[in-house]
Design a protein around this motif. Sequence first.
Motif, PDB file in Angstrom:
ATOM      1  N   UNK A   3       0.846  -1.190   0.000  1.00  0.00           N
ATOM      2  CA  UNK A   3       0.000   0.000   0.000  1.00  0.00           C
ATOM      3  C   UNK A   3       0.886   1.245   0.000  1.00  0.00           C
ATOM      4  N   UNK A   4       0.420   2.335  -0.602  1.00  0.00           N
ATOM      5  CA  UNK A   4       1.222   3.558  -0.611  1.00  0.00           C
ATOM      6  C   UNK A   4       1.609   4.019   0.792  1.00  0.00           C
ATOM      7  N   UNK A   5       0.719   3.851   1.750  1.00  0.00           N
ATOM      8  CA  UNK A   5       1.011   4.281   3.119  1.00  0.00           C
ATOM      9  C   UNK A   5       2.175   3.492   3.722  1.00  0.00           C
ATOM     10  N   UNK A   6       2.156   2.191   3.561  1.00  0.00           N
ATOM     11  CA  UNK A   6       3.220   1.343   4.109  1.00  0.00           C
ATOM     12  C   UNK A   6       4.527   1.579   3.351  1.00  0.00           C
ATOM     13  N   UNK A   7       4.444   1.701   2.040  1.00  0.00           N
ATOM     14  CA  UNK A   7       5.644   1.950   1.250  1.00  0.00           C
ATOM     15  C   UNK A   7       6.288   3.288   1.633  1.00  0.00           C
ATOM     16  N   UNK A   9       5.983   4.765   4.575  1.00  0.00           N
ATOM     17  CA  UNK A   9       6.545   4.549   5.906  1.00  0.00           C
ATOM     18  C   UNK A   9       7.918   3.890   5.801  1.00  0.00           C
ATOM     19  N   UNK A  10       8.026   2.845   4.974  1.00  0.00           N
ATOM     20  CA  UNK A  10       9.287   2.120   4.836  1.00  0.00           C
ATOM     21  C   UNK A  10      10.360   3.012   4.215  1.00  0.00           C
ATOM     22  N   UNK A  11       9.980   3.867   3.284  1.00  0.00           N
ATOM     23  CA  UNK A  11      10.940   4.797   2.690  1.00  0.00           C
ATOM     24  C   UNK A  11      11.437   5.787   3.734  1.00  0.00           C
ATOM     25  N   UNK A  12      10.529   6.313   4.530  1.00  0.00           N
ATOM     26  CA  UNK A  12      10.915   7.296   5.547  1.00  0.00           C
ATOM     27  C   UNK A  12      11.736   6.676   6.675  1.00  0.00           C
ATOM     28  N   UNK A  13      11.308   5.548   7.168  1.00  0.00           N
ATOM     29  CA  UNK A  13      11.936   4.942   8.347  1.00  0.00           C
ATOM     30  C   UNK A  13      13.173   4.111   8.037  1.00  0.00           C
ATOM     31  N   UNK A  14      13.159   3.409   6.915  1.00  0.00           N
ATOM     32  CA  UNK A  14      14.226   2.454   6.629  1.00  0.00           C
ATOM     33  C   UNK A  14      14.940   2.717   5.314  1.00  0.00           C
ATOM     34  N   UNK A  15      14.566   3.811   4.629  1.00  0.00           N
ATOM     35  CA  UNK A  15      15.177   4.176   3.348  1.00  0.00           C
ATOM     36  C   UNK A  15      15.078   3.057   2.316  1.00  0.00           C
ATOM     37  N   UNK A  17      13.419   1.809  -1.066  1.00  0.00           N
ATOM     38  CA  UNK A  17      12.790   2.391  -2.242  1.00  0.00           C
ATOM     39  C   UNK A  17      11.398   1.796  -2.438  1.00  0.00           C
ATOM     40  N   UNK A  18      10.390   2.645  -2.639  1.00  0.00           N
ATOM     41  CA  UNK A  18       9.035   2.140  -2.844  1.00  0.00           C
ATOM     42  C   UNK A  18       8.907   1.386  -4.171  1.00  0.00           C
ATOM     43  N   UNK A  19       8.152   0.317  -4.149  1.00  0.00           N
ATOM     44  CA  UNK A  19       7.864  -0.417  -5.375  1.00  0.00           C
ATOM     45  C   UNK A  19       6.500  -0.037  -5.931  1.00  0.00           C
ATOM     46  N   UNK A  20       5.703   0.622  -5.131  1.00  0.00           N
ATOM     47  CA  UNK A  20       4.377   1.061  -5.552  1.00  0.00           C
ATOM     48  C   UNK A  20       4.519   2.399  -6.274  1.00  0.00           C
ATOM     49  N   UNK A  23       3.330   5.926  -4.857  1.00  0.00           N
ATOM     50  CA  UNK A  23       3.975   6.590  -3.725  1.00  0.00           C
ATOM     51  C   UNK A  23       4.700   7.835  -4.227  1.00  0.00           C
ATOM     52  N   UNK A  24       4.429   8.950  -3.576  1.00  0.00           N
ATOM     53  CA  UNK A  24       5.138  10.188  -3.858  1.00  0.00           C
ATOM     54  C   UNK A  24       6.068  10.461  -2.689  1.00  0.00           C
ATOM     55  N   UNK A  25       7.356  10.502  -2.996  1.00  0.00           N
ATOM     56  CA  UNK A  25       8.331  10.740  -1.946  1.00  0.00           C
ATOM     57  C   UNK A  25       8.326  12.205  -1.529  1.00  0.00           C
ATOM     58  N   UNK A  26       8.421  12.474  -0.239  1.00  0.00           N
ATOM     59  CA  UNK A  26       8.517  13.855   0.213  1.00  0.00           C
ATOM     60  C   UNK A  26       9.856  14.470  -0.215  1.00  0.00           C
ATOM     61  N   UNK A  27       9.920  15.775  -0.229  1.00  0.00           N
ATOM     62  CA  UNK A  27      11.110  16.484  -0.707  1.00  0.00           C
ATOM     63  C   UNK A  27      12.375  16.045   0.007  1.00  0.00           C
ATOM     64  N   UNK A  28      12.290  15.786   1.314  1.00  0.00           N
ATOM     65  CA  UNK A  28      13.507  15.415   2.054  1.00  0.00           C
ATOM     66  C   UNK A  28      14.078  14.066   1.636  1.00  0.00           C
ATOM     67  N   UNK A  29      13.296  13.242   0.950  1.00  0.00           N
ATOM     68  CA  UNK A  29      13.790  11.936   0.500  1.00  0.00           C
ATOM     69  C   UNK A  29      14.162  11.922  -0.977  1.00  0.00           C
TER      70      UNK A  29
END
Length: 65
Positions: A3-7, A9-15, A17-20, A23-29
Amino acid sequence: MLSPEIQLFMAREWLIAPTNSKVTLPAELESLPLTPAAIAKAKRFDWTEVNKLTADLATAWSKAI
């Protein structure tokens, strides 16, 4: 997990890369190599070649330690 929400979360917390693609990455990522374009540029191991060296590497490791 996909899900975009979990992806996100994983990008933010564990860096991770989203497979979905939704998912729109925030500017800081965005500066990190988490985008599909950045992943496409990554060097990959040739595991077939690595596996051919496994026995020799194990022998060398055993001798070294």
